[in-house]
Design a protein around this motif. Structure first.
Motif, PDB file in Angstrom:
ATOM      1  N   LEU A  73       0.843  -1.152   0.001  1.00 26.67           N
ATOM      2  CA  LEU A  73      -0.153   0.053   0.250  1.00 26.67           C
ATOM      3  C   LEU A  73       0.971   1.073  -0.072  1.00 26.67           C
ATOM      4  CD1 LEU A  73      -2.909  -0.637   2.521  1.00 26.67           C
ATOM      5  CD2 LEU A  73      -3.215  -0.261   0.072  1.00 26.67           C
ATOM      6  N   SER A  74       1.991   1.264   0.744  1.00 22.31           N
ATOM      7  CA  SER A  74       2.936   2.377   0.965  1.00 22.31           C
ATOM      8  C   SER A  74       3.418   2.856  -0.330  1.00 22.31           C
ATOM      9  CB  SER A  74       3.885   2.277   1.896  1.00 22.31           C
ATOM     10  OG  SER A  74       4.670   1.408   1.519  1.00 22.31           O
ATOM     11  N   LYS A  75       3.304   2.125  -1.570  1.00 17.76           N
ATOM     12  CA  LYS A  75       4.054   2.664  -2.792  1.00 17.76           C
ATOM     13  C   LYS A  75       3.427   3.751  -3.243  1.00 17.76           C
ATOM     14  CE  LYS A  75       5.556  -2.200  -3.563  1.00 17.76           C
ATOM     15  NZ  LYS A  75       5.381  -3.687  -4.524  1.00 17.76           N
ATOM     16  N   LYS A  76       2.033   3.843  -2.841  1.00 23.10           N
ATOM     17  CA  LYS A  76       1.421   5.121  -3.197  1.00 23.10           C
ATOM     18  C   LYS A  76       1.839   6.256  -2.600  1.00 23.10           C
ATOM     19  CE  LYS A  76      -1.101   2.273  -6.002  1.00 23.10           C
ATOM     20  NZ  LYS A  76      -0.995   2.421  -7.516  1.00 23.10           N
ATOM     21  N   LEU A  77       2.588   6.198  -1.618  1.00 25.86           N
ATOM     22  CA  LEU A  77       2.790   7.510  -0.617  1.00 25.86           C
ATOM     23  C   LEU A  77       4.145   8.043  -1.118  1.00 25.86           C
ATOM     24  CD1 LEU A  77       1.797   6.100   2.751  1.00 25.86           C
ATOM     25  CD2 LEU A  77       0.321   7.242   1.099  1.00 25.86           C
ATOM     26  N   ASN A  78       5.043   7.383  -1.902  1.00 24.84           N
ATOM     27  CA  ASN A  78       6.130   7.951  -2.111  1.00 24.84           C
ATOM     28  C   ASN A  78       6.119   9.312  -2.489  1.00 24.84           C
ATOM     29  OD1 ASN A  78       7.575   5.368  -1.305  1.00 24.84           O
ATOM     30  ND2 ASN A  78       7.809   4.780  -3.150  1.00 24.84           N
ATOM     31  N   GLY A  79       7.137   9.944  -2.283  1.00 26.69           N
ATOM     32  CA  GLY A  79       6.932  11.714  -2.451  1.00 26.69           C
ATOM     33  C   GLY A  79       5.823  12.510  -1.833  1.00 26.69           C
ATOM     34  N   ASP A  90      -7.251   8.472   3.904  1.00 24.75           N
ATOM     35  CA  ASP A  90      -8.213   8.412   3.361  1.00 24.75           C
ATOM     36  C   ASP A  90      -7.945   7.791   2.017  1.00 24.75           C
ATOM     37  OD1 ASP A  90     -11.209   9.116   3.035  1.00 24.75           O
ATOM     38  OD2 ASP A  90     -10.560  10.531   1.585  1.00 24.75           O
ATOM     39  N   MET A  91      -7.158   8.344   1.224  1.00 31.76           N
ATOM     40  CA  MET A  91      -6.799   7.830   0.070  1.00 31.76           C
ATOM     41  C   MET A  91      -6.401   6.168  -0.021  1.00 31.76           C
ATOM     42  SD  MET A  91      -3.516   8.673  -2.352  1.00 31.76           S
ATOM     43  CE  MET A  91      -2.321   7.979  -1.437  1.00 31.76           C
ATOM     44  N   LEU A  92      -5.891   5.657   0.968  1.00 33.30           N
ATOM     45  CA  LEU A  92      -5.474   4.276   1.215  1.00 33.30           C
ATOM     46  C   LEU A  92      -6.683   3.435   1.433  1.00 33.30           C
ATOM     47  CD1 LEU A  92      -1.813   4.217   2.440  1.00 33.30           C
ATOM     48  CD2 LEU A  92      -2.443   3.972   0.086  1.00 33.30           C
ATOM     49  N   TYR A  93      -7.715   4.175   2.468  1.00 35.47           N
ATOM     50  CA  TYR A  93      -8.612   3.384   2.768  1.00 35.47           C
ATOM     51  C   TYR A  93      -9.578   3.509   1.481  1.00 35.47           C
ATOM     52  CZ  TYR A  93     -13.329   2.554   5.127  1.00 35.47           C
ATOM     53  OH  TYR A  93     -14.526   2.074   5.507  1.00 35.47           O
ATOM     54  N   ARG A  94      -9.803   4.393   0.560  1.00 36.90           N
ATOM     55  CA  ARG A  94     -10.497   4.242  -0.463  1.00 36.90           C
ATOM     56  C   ARG A  94     -10.061   3.197  -1.427  1.00 36.90           C
ATOM     57  NH1 ARG A  94     -14.319   8.442  -1.148  1.00 36.90           N
ATOM     58  NH2 ARG A  94     -14.177  10.032   0.731  1.00 36.90           N
ATOM     59  N   LEU A  95      -8.781   3.274  -1.484  1.00 36.23           N
ATOM     60  CA  LEU A  95      -7.989   2.176  -2.484  1.00 36.23           C
ATOM     61  C   LEU A  95      -8.250   0.753  -2.196  1.00 36.23           C
ATOM     62  CD1 LEU A  95      -5.977   2.087  -4.932  1.00 36.23           C
ATOM     63  CD2 LEU A  95      -4.266   2.311  -3.255  1.00 36.23           C
ATOM     64  N   SER A  96      -8.175   0.650  -0.871  1.00 33.38           N
ATOM     65  CA  SER A  96      -8.404  -0.796  -0.460  1.00 33.38           C
ATOM     66  C   SER A  96      -9.820  -1.521   0.140  1.00 33.38           C
ATOM     67  CB  SER A  96      -7.486  -0.924   0.985  1.00 33.38           C
ATOM     68  OG  SER A  96      -8.174  -0.087   1.963  1.00 33.38           O
ATOM     69  N   LEU A  97     -10.770  -0.632  -0.570  1.00 33.52           N
ATOM     70  CA  LEU A  97     -12.031  -1.026  -0.031  1.00 33.52           C
ATOM     71  C   LEU A  97     -12.534  -2.269  -0.720  1.00 33.52           C
ATOM     72  CD1 LEU A  97     -14.205   2.330  -0.806  1.00 33.52           C
ATOM     73  CD2 LEU A  97     -13.727   1.102   1.407  1.00 33.52           C
ATOM     74  N   PRO A  98     -12.170  -2.667  -2.068  1.00 34.01           N
ATOM     75  CA  PRO A  98     -12.489  -4.168  -2.265  1.00 34.01           C
ATOM     76  C   PRO A  98     -11.808  -5.237  -1.440  1.00 34.01           C
ATOM     77  CG  PRO A  98     -11.722  -3.066  -4.193  1.00 34.01           C
ATOM     78  CD  PRO A  98     -11.261  -2.072  -2.891  1.00 34.01           C
ATOM     79  N   LEU A  99     -10.916  -5.055  -0.734  1.00 31.74           N
ATOM     80  CA  LEU A  99     -10.120  -5.948   0.103  1.00 31.74           C
ATOM     81  C   LEU A  99     -10.246  -5.531   1.467  1.00 31.74           C
ATOM     82  CD1 LEU A  99      -7.046  -6.457  -1.816  1.00 31.74           C
ATOM     83  CD2 LEU A  99      -8.795  -8.239  -1.928  1.00 31.74           C
ATOM     84  N   GLY A 100     -10.860  -4.688   1.769  1.00 30.28           N
ATOM     85  CA  GLY A 100     -10.489  -3.973   3.268  1.00 30.28           C
ATOM     86  C   GLY A 100     -11.804  -3.680   4.175  1.00 30.28           C
ATOM     87  N   ALA A 102     -12.051  -4.269   7.102  1.00 27.56           N
ATOM     88  CA  ALA A 102     -11.835  -4.858   8.352  1.00 27.56           C
ATOM     89  C   ALA A 102     -10.531  -5.786   8.237  1.00 27.56           C
ATOM     90  CB  ALA A 102     -13.034  -5.754   8.509  1.00 27.56           C
ATOM     91  N   GLY A 103     -10.049  -6.503   9.541  1.00 22.14           N
ATOM     92  CA  GLY A 103      -8.976  -7.319   9.403  1.00 22.14           C
ATOM     93  C   GLY A 103      -7.778  -6.829   8.876  1.00 22.14           C
ATOM     94  N   VAL A 104      -7.166  -7.550   8.255  1.00 21.85           N
ATOM     95  CA  VAL A 104      -5.691  -7.581   7.985  1.00 21.85           C
ATOM     96  C   VAL A 104      -5.419  -6.311   7.395  1.00 21.85           C
ATOM     97  CG1 VAL A 104      -5.523  -8.982   6.010  1.00 21.85           C
ATOM     98  CG2 VAL A 104      -3.424  -8.692   7.361  1.00 21.85           C
ATOM     99  N   MET A 105      -6.325  -5.853   6.185  1.00 22.49           N
ATOM    100  CA  MET A 105      -5.837  -4.759   5.402  1.00 22.49           C
ATOM    101  C   MET A 105      -6.021  -3.287   6.413  1.00 22.49           C
ATOM    102  SD  MET A 105      -5.120  -3.610   2.674  1.00 22.49           S
ATOM    103  CE  MET A 105      -5.278  -4.639   1.470  1.00 22.49           C
ATOM    104  N   MET A 106      -6.943  -3.713   7.314  1.00 23.44           N
ATOM    105  CA  MET A 106      -7.060  -2.353   8.294  1.00 23.44           C
ATOM    106  C   MET A 106      -5.956  -2.294   9.188  1.00 23.44           C
ATOM    107  SD  MET A 106      -9.645  -0.353   7.438  1.00 23.44           S
ATOM    108  CE  MET A 106      -9.837   0.622   8.780  1.00 23.44           C
ATOM    109  N   HIS A 107      -5.335  -3.493   9.781  1.00 18.31           N
ATOM    110  CA  HIS A 107      -4.345  -3.586  10.380  1.00 18.31           C
ATOM    111  C   HIS A 107      -3.029  -2.816   9.709  1.00 18.31           C
ATOM    112  CE1 HIS A 107      -5.491  -7.225  12.883  1.00 18.31           C
ATOM    113  NE2 HIS A 107      -6.513  -6.234  12.760  1.00 18.31           N
ATOM    114  N   ALA A 108      -2.978  -2.933   8.205  1.00 13.61           N
ATOM    115  CA  ALA A 108      -1.980  -2.318   7.315  1.00 13.61           C
ATOM    116  C   ALA A 108      -1.963  -0.793   7.176  1.00 13.61           C
ATOM    117  CB  ALA A 108      -2.104  -3.010   6.086  1.00 13.61           C
TER     118      ALA A 108
END
Length: 370
Positions: A73-79, A90-100, A102-108
């Motif tokens: 996920l953090s690759k989207k944060l470079n720069g 907010d950006m990563l939460y929206r990006l991870s919605l199909p997999l997220g 709850a659970g391990v994705m929210m831990h990430a």
């Protein structure tokens, strides 16, 4: 100051102690044994994550699956500037919605959010709680959390020890649920023995760890009322909001939930179900950003936040909120959590209270960070 990288810098096999307590998997002991969902899924390898920006670095321990998701996920944060914490979340939460959600994705997401808070406050040269609003008190009251079922004399001795150490609140673990025909009597025996040992000047809570159903829970709380329980924790599976609502209306014992809930939407559902003790965890629920929102939401309902575990990230959240909202921290007395492997600077209670340092960030350093 721009985020340059997030990477795993170490992987270490760990073995955590296993204690007896009631579990939602108890129906399948003949297949699974005593193993819990947490022990089966998470605690076998600890990874140290490093986030770098300029001359600054922050470190965070988590499980291997969480670390791998966080790096991806953090690759989207470079720069991105390290101060843009809410936008990144907010950006990563929206990006991870199909997999997220709850659970391990929210831990990430929690890992990334906490690393950004740590890094930015280190850059500013202040404790993380300073950028969360500043401290509301000098120290945090802690409660002793363990009392896993053992032989009665040992359980009573453990409870007396916590009183001698200055704790005014303690939490036990129940041993049985609906899968045990004599479960109610076994649970009551544990509660009675602790009350016999420490009396009623000490608050006593009990953890059912998602393992009861409504019928069992209703019978349980009716028998527990005479023992003046501070709260009964997680009686139901996380999505059983209807049972939570019905039970909260049927007993004077406060019902607590939230350890296995995520972001603000779950906590709005809990509050609407009548839950007034919320127990989010910054390392699971999404990080510091949702923790602050959950605290504000709780205050509008007259609820309190008692975070799951006393990890240092939760402690900074607690001290940055009014004591009326975050009155107490959990302290796990018998083991240090897997995420605290190889850490220095972890605060411990003294006479039932925890003080946080003025060191930058979350005030912790990693022994193996070099």
């Amino acid at each position: 100051m721009k985020i340059e990288s997030v990477r795993v810098i170490s992987r270490e096999k760990v073995e955590q102690p296993v204690y007896r307590y009631v579990k939602p998997t108890d129906y399948y002991k003949s297949i699974l044994g005593e193993v819990s969902p947490t022990e089966a899924a998470m605690i076998n390898e600890v990874c140290t994550l490093e986030m770098r920006a300029g001359d600054y670095a922050a470190y965070y321990n988590t499980t291997s699956d969480v670390a791998d998701f966080a790096v991806d996920l953090s690759k989207k944060l470079n720069g991105l500037d390290v101060s843009e914490i809410n936008m990144a979340w907010d950006m990563l939460y929206r990006l991870s919605l199909p997999l997220g959600r709850a659970g391990v994705m929210m831990h990430a997401l929690s890992a990334i959010n906490i690393l950004m808070y740590d890094l930015y406050s280190r850059y500013l040269g202040v404790p993380a709680y300073r950028i969360m609003g500043g401290p509301t008190r000098k120290k945090i009251r802690a409660y002793a959390s363990h009392l896993h079922p053992t032989a009665i004399p040992e359980l009573q001795e453990e409870a007396r020890k916590y009183v001698s150490e200055g704790y005014k609140t303690m939490k036990m673990r129940f041993i049985s649920g609906p899968s045990d025909i004599n479960g109610i009597d076994k649970n009551i025996e544990l509660v009675r023995s602790i009350r016999d040992a420490v009396g009623y000047d000490v608050e006593l809570a009990g953890d059912a760890w998602m393992s009861w159903n409504y019928s069992f829970a209703l019978k349980m709380v009716k028998k527990l009322e005479k023992y003046d329980m501070a709260w009964v924790e997680e009686p139901f599976m996380p999505d059983d909001f209807e049972s939570m609502k019905m039970l909260a209306l049927k007993t004077d014992i406060p019902i607590s939930e939230g350890e296995h809930h995520y972001h603000i939407y779950d906590f709005k559902r809990l509050l609407d179900a009548g839950i007034r003790i919320l127990q989010p965890d910054a390392v699971w629920t999404g990080g510091i950003t949702p923790m602050k929102k959950i605290a504000a939401l709780a205050e509008t309902y007259g609820a309190i936040i008692v975070p799951h575990t006393g990890n240092v990230y939760n402690l900074h959240c607690i001290i940055s909120e009014p004591e009326s909202v975050t009155p107490v921290a959990e302290f796990l007395t018998k083991y240090r959590e897997w995420m605290e492997q190889d850490m220095e600077g972890i605060p411990f209670p003294v006479k039932g209270y925890i003080e946080l340092s003025e060191n930058p960030g979350f005030g912790i350093e990693y022994k193996k960070s070099n």
